[in-house]
Motif scaffolding. Structure first.
Motif, PDB file in Angstrom:
ATOM      1  N   ASP A 211      39.727  23.064  41.240  1.00 34.39           N
ATOM      2  CA  ASP A 211      38.836  23.065  39.909  1.00 34.39           C
ATOM      3  C   ASP A 211      37.466  23.766  40.472  1.00 34.39           C
ATOM      4  OD1 ASP A 211      40.451  21.192  38.541  1.00 34.39           O
ATOM      5  OD2 ASP A 211      39.390  19.388  38.856  1.00 34.39           O
ATOM      6  N   ILE A 212      36.992  23.451  41.412  1.00 29.69           N
ATOM      7  CA  ILE A 212      35.952  24.496  41.946  1.00 29.69           C
ATOM      8  C   ILE A 212      36.459  25.817  42.138  1.00 29.69           C
ATOM      9  CG2 ILE A 212      34.512  24.863  44.020  1.00 29.69           C
ATOM     10  CD1 ILE A 212      34.453  21.927  44.363  1.00 29.69           C
ATOM     11  N   LEU A 213      37.396  26.066  42.857  1.00 32.14           N
ATOM     12  CA  LEU A 213      38.147  27.394  42.858  1.00 32.14           C
ATOM     13  C   LEU A 213      38.047  28.256  41.656  1.00 32.14           C
ATOM     14  CD1 LEU A 213      40.417  27.308  45.996  1.00 32.14           C
ATOM     15  CD2 LEU A 213      37.830  27.738  45.778  1.00 32.14           C
ATOM     16  N   LYS A 214      38.610  27.476  40.446  1.00 31.99           N
ATOM     17  CA  LYS A 214      38.890  28.196  39.301  1.00 31.99           C
ATOM     18  C   LYS A 214      37.651  28.614  38.694  1.00 31.99           C
ATOM     19  CE  LYS A 214      43.163  25.718  38.430  1.00 31.99           C
ATOM     20  NZ  LYS A 214      43.951  24.367  37.421  1.00 31.99           N
ATOM     21  N   ARG A 215      36.423  27.887  39.045  1.00 31.55           N
ATOM     22  CA  ARG A 215      35.081  28.108  38.301  1.00 31.55           C
ATOM     23  C   ARG A 215      34.455  29.413  39.025  1.00 31.55           C
ATOM     24  NH1 ARG A 215      34.502  26.204  33.490  1.00 31.55           N
ATOM     25  NH2 ARG A 215      32.058  26.354  33.643  1.00 31.55           N
ATOM     26  N   ILE A 216      34.599  29.329  40.317  1.00 32.44           N
ATOM     27  CA  ILE A 216      33.987  30.505  41.027  1.00 32.44           C
ATOM     28  C   ILE A 216      34.548  31.844  41.157  1.00 32.44           C
ATOM     29  CG2 ILE A 216      32.924  28.834  42.528  1.00 32.44           C
ATOM     30  CD1 ILE A 216      34.557  29.784  44.902  1.00 32.44           C
ATOM     31  N   ILE A 217      36.133  31.846  40.734  1.00 31.15           N
ATOM     32  CA  ILE A 217      36.806  33.167  41.013  1.00 31.15           C
ATOM     33  C   ILE A 217      36.583  33.977  39.506  1.00 31.15           C
ATOM     34  CG2 ILE A 217      38.965  34.128  41.079  1.00 31.15           C
ATOM     35  CD1 ILE A 217      39.790  32.015  43.090  1.00 31.15           C
ATOM     36  N   VAL A 218      36.053  35.019  39.692  1.00 30.00           N
ATOM     37  CA  VAL A 218      35.827  35.948  38.506  1.00 30.00           C
ATOM     38  C   VAL A 218      37.086  36.841  38.390  1.00 30.00           C
ATOM     39  CG1 VAL A 218      34.402  37.649  37.684  1.00 30.00           C
ATOM     40  CG2 VAL A 218      33.205  35.901  38.896  1.00 30.00           C
ATOM     41  N   SER A 219      37.567  37.508  39.399  1.00 31.84           N
ATOM     42  CA  SER A 219      38.549  38.153  39.391  1.00 31.84           C
ATOM     43  C   SER A 219      39.623  38.310  40.597  1.00 31.84           C
ATOM     44  CB  SER A 219      38.304  39.714  39.021  1.00 31.84           C
ATOM     45  OG  SER A 219      37.698  40.516  40.130  1.00 31.84           O
ATOM     46  N   ALA A 220      40.943  38.696  40.446  1.00 32.82           N
ATOM     47  CA  ALA A 220      41.589  38.645  41.743  1.00 32.82           C
ATOM     48  C   ALA A 220      42.412  40.060  41.531  1.00 32.82           C
ATOM     49  CB  ALA A 220      42.717  37.478  41.666  1.00 32.82           C
ATOM     50  N   ASN A 221      42.361  40.974  42.435  1.00 34.58           N
ATOM     51  CA  ASN A 221      42.583  42.145  42.381  1.00 34.58           C
ATOM     52  C   ASN A 221      42.503  42.971  41.208  1.00 34.58           C
ATOM     53  OD1 ASN A 221      43.874  42.383  45.051  1.00 34.58           O
ATOM     54  ND2 ASN A 221      45.835  41.854  44.354  1.00 34.58           N
ATOM     55  N   GLY A 222      41.239  42.684  40.530  1.00 43.92           N
ATOM     56  CA  GLY A 222      40.880  43.216  39.488  1.00 43.92           C
ATOM     57  C   GLY A 222      41.688  42.554  38.128  1.00 43.92           C
ATOM     58  N   GLU A 223      42.268  41.334  38.519  1.00 48.69           N
ATOM     59  CA  GLU A 223      42.715  40.571  37.301  1.00 48.69           C
ATOM     60  C   GLU A 223      41.750  39.537  36.531  1.00 48.69           C
ATOM     61  OE1 GLU A 223      44.133  39.603  34.023  1.00 48.69           O
ATOM     62  OE2 GLU A 223      45.832  40.452  35.064  1.00 48.69           O
ATOM     63  N   THR A 224      41.148  39.602  35.608  1.00 51.55           N
ATOM     64  CA  THR A 224      40.322  38.720  34.866  1.00 51.55           C
ATOM     65  C   THR A 224      40.769  37.696  34.078  1.00 51.55           C
ATOM     66  OG1 THR A 224      39.785  40.180  33.252  1.00 51.55           O
ATOM     67  CG2 THR A 224      38.572  40.546  35.273  1.00 51.55           C
ATOM     68  N   ASP A 225      42.162  37.798  33.538  1.00 52.40           N
ATOM     69  CA  ASP A 225      42.657  36.744  32.681  1.00 52.40           C
ATOM     70  C   ASP A 225      42.665  35.496  33.106  1.00 52.40           C
ATOM     71  OD1 ASP A 225      44.120  35.914  30.286  1.00 52.40           O
ATOM     72  OD2 ASP A 225      45.529  35.309  31.796  1.00 52.40           O
ATOM     73  N   PRO A 226      41.992  34.241  32.360  1.00 55.12           N
ATOM     74  CA  PRO A 226      41.766  32.961  33.072  1.00 55.12           C
ATOM     75  C   PRO A 226      43.210  32.398  33.272  1.00 55.12           C
ATOM     76  CG  PRO A 226      40.329  33.586  31.067  1.00 55.12           C
ATOM     77  CD  PRO A 226      41.111  34.581  31.184  1.00 55.12           C
ATOM     78  N   ILE A 227      44.138  32.476  32.446  1.00 50.24           N
ATOM     79  CA  ILE A 227      45.518  31.966  32.670  1.00 50.24           C
ATOM     80  C   ILE A 227      45.921  32.472  34.044  1.00 50.24           C
ATOM     81  CG2 ILE A 227      47.522  31.516  31.704  1.00 50.24           C
ATOM     82  CD1 ILE A 227      46.499  31.596  28.929  1.00 50.24           C
ATOM     83  N   ALA A 228      45.927  33.696  34.108  1.00 49.53           N
ATOM     84  CA  ALA A 228      46.572  34.438  35.358  1.00 49.53           C
ATOM     85  C   ALA A 228      45.898  33.840  36.683  1.00 49.53           C
ATOM     86  CB  ALA A 228      46.661  35.870  35.210  1.00 49.53           C
ATOM     87  N   LEU A 229      44.312  33.788  36.534  1.00 48.98           N
ATOM     88  CA  LEU A 229      43.572  33.241  37.608  1.00 48.98           C
ATOM     89  C   LEU A 229      43.954  31.897  38.067  1.00 48.98           C
ATOM     90  CD1 LEU A 229      40.046  35.004  36.744  1.00 48.98           C
ATOM     91  CD2 LEU A 229      41.829  36.073  38.694  1.00 48.98           C
ATOM     92  N   ASN A 230      43.884  31.120  37.046  1.00 50.82           N
ATOM     93  CA  ASN A 230      44.267  29.545  37.201  1.00 50.82           C
ATOM     94  C   ASN A 230      45.730  29.564  37.947  1.00 50.82           C
ATOM     95  OD1 ASN A 230      41.895  28.881  35.957  1.00 50.82           O
ATOM     96  ND2 ASN A 230      43.013  28.147  34.307  1.00 50.82           N
ATOM     97  N   LYS A 231      46.639  30.184  37.441  1.00 55.73           N
ATOM     98  CA  LYS A 231      47.978  29.925  38.070  1.00 55.73           C
ATOM     99  C   LYS A 231      48.109  30.576  39.620  1.00 55.73           C
ATOM    100  CE  LYS A 231      52.882  31.384  37.363  1.00 55.73           C
ATOM    101  NZ  LYS A 231      53.827  32.235  36.655  1.00 55.73           N
ATOM    102  N   PHE A 232      47.138  31.485  39.855  1.00 60.95           N
ATOM    103  CA  PHE A 232      46.780  32.135  41.171  1.00 60.95           C
ATOM    104  C   PHE A 232      45.951  31.082  42.188  1.00 60.95           C
ATOM    105  CE2 PHE A 232      43.674  34.063  43.981  1.00 60.95           C
ATOM    106  CZ  PHE A 232      44.534  34.629  44.981  1.00 60.95           C
ATOM    107  N   VAL A 233      45.181  30.341  41.681  1.00 61.44           N
ATOM    108  CA  VAL A 233      44.685  29.430  42.409  1.00 61.44           C
ATOM    109  C   VAL A 233      45.608  28.255  42.811  1.00 61.44           C
ATOM    110  CG1 VAL A 233      42.654  27.434  42.301  1.00 61.44           C
ATOM    111  CG2 VAL A 233      42.167  29.803  41.533  1.00 61.44           C
ATOM    112  N   GLU A 234      46.222  27.661  41.790  1.00 62.69           N
ATOM    113  CA  GLU A 234      47.098  26.574  41.967  1.00 62.69           C
ATOM    114  C   GLU A 234      48.400  27.118  43.260  1.00 62.69           C
ATOM    115  OE1 GLU A 234      48.585  25.842  38.016  1.00 62.69           O
ATOM    116  OE2 GLU A 234      46.760  24.913  37.600  1.00 62.69           O
TER     117      GLU A 234
END
Length: 285
Positions: A211-234
């Protein structure tokens, strides 16, 4: 975490008193509420352009009054977990500043200052021994609190780059994904609290780390889509997750008040952080 003793809250800046507009009842009595300037652990560095605290090293607070005590005892505010936030918002002199938009470390510094102005620096708290779980009363001196501000050397040690726009960039050691991060705010704290309560209500498993990591990550390798970032965190490797949590602790400017604790039941001896429990703003006397 290195700390400079000259950065103690009680030593950095002695309270400077200013006068707010007096309230003059018909009786002719004049009441003046004093104010103090509270040092911000962030020094105003990690706020985006346009934020009222950008570049500001202090925030001016009024001393607590009976009005704020009413807020602290309001059943409605307590039930919603909003009592302390409402008190802080009432105490801030510059009402352009919103508690929800403040970094958590700066908010903690204000909480500490408000407690000292309202009830003094002596704090008797109930502490649970980490070794034997015995609950005991322990005395803390809030004046011993210290400010921690991450210096450039610490960022370099953790291979983190300050992007100067309120975000940081780092490469995860295992997956090599390049992340853009931001620090937690009062709004994030409120969201995480609501998520926890909602999961408890519906008997769902809690997930504080993700839950915390999903809040602090703005982008991953330039990807900013929230759904994609949430999947990445999990699906983030545990090694990367641990690195990221530790890096966040290093990055976060805050106020710390660790003091010696010895359990009278088992002899456990270790420095403990001052607990922000129910007794903090509701002392017995």
């Amino acid at each position: 975490m290195a700390r400079n003793n000259s950065d103690r809250l009680g030593e950095i800046k002695k309270p400077e008193h200013a006068e707010t507009p007096p309230v003059t009842p018909q009786s002719g009595l004049t009441f003046v509420t004093p104010t103090e300037f509270v040092d911000l652990p962030s020094r105003g560095v990690y706020y985006p352009d346009g934020h009222p605290l950008k570049g500001e090293e202090v925030v001016e607070l009024r001393f607590m009054t009976a009005k704020e005590e009413d807020m602290l005892t309001s059943p409605a505010l307590l039930k919603k977990g909003l009592a302390i936030d409402r008190v802080l918002q009432s105490l801030i002199v510059d009402q352009r500043i919103k508690v929800a938009d403040m970094l958590l470390g700066d908010k903690s510094a204000m909480i500490m200052a408000a407690r000292i102005s309202g009830y003094g620096a002596d704090y008797m708290a109930t502490v649970t021994c980490p070794a034997c779980a015995t609950k005991t009363k322990h005395f803390f001196d809030l004046n011993l609190a210290e400010i921690y501000h991450p210096e450039e050397e610490k960022l370099q040690e953790w291979k983190v780059t300050d992007k100067k726009d309120g975000t940081f960039e780092c490469e995860l050691p295992r997956s090599k994904v390049v992340l853009r991060l931001r620090l937690l705010t009062g709004k994030d704290e409120r969201y995480l609290h609501q998520m926890t309560q909602k999961k408890k209500k519906h008997n769902l498993p809690e997930a504080p780390t993700t839950d915390i990591l999903k809040r602090i990550i703005v982008s991953a390798n330039g990807e900013t889509d929230p759904i994609a970032l949430n999947k990445f965190v999990e699906n983030m490797p545990a090694f990367d997750s641990r690195y990221l949590r530790n890096a966040l602790r290093v990055l976060t400017p805050t106020v710390s008040n660790k003091q010696e604790f010895m359990c009278t039941a088992c002899g456990y001896d270790q420095d403990l952080e001052v607990p922000f429990g129910t007794e903090f703003f509701w002392p017995e006397q």
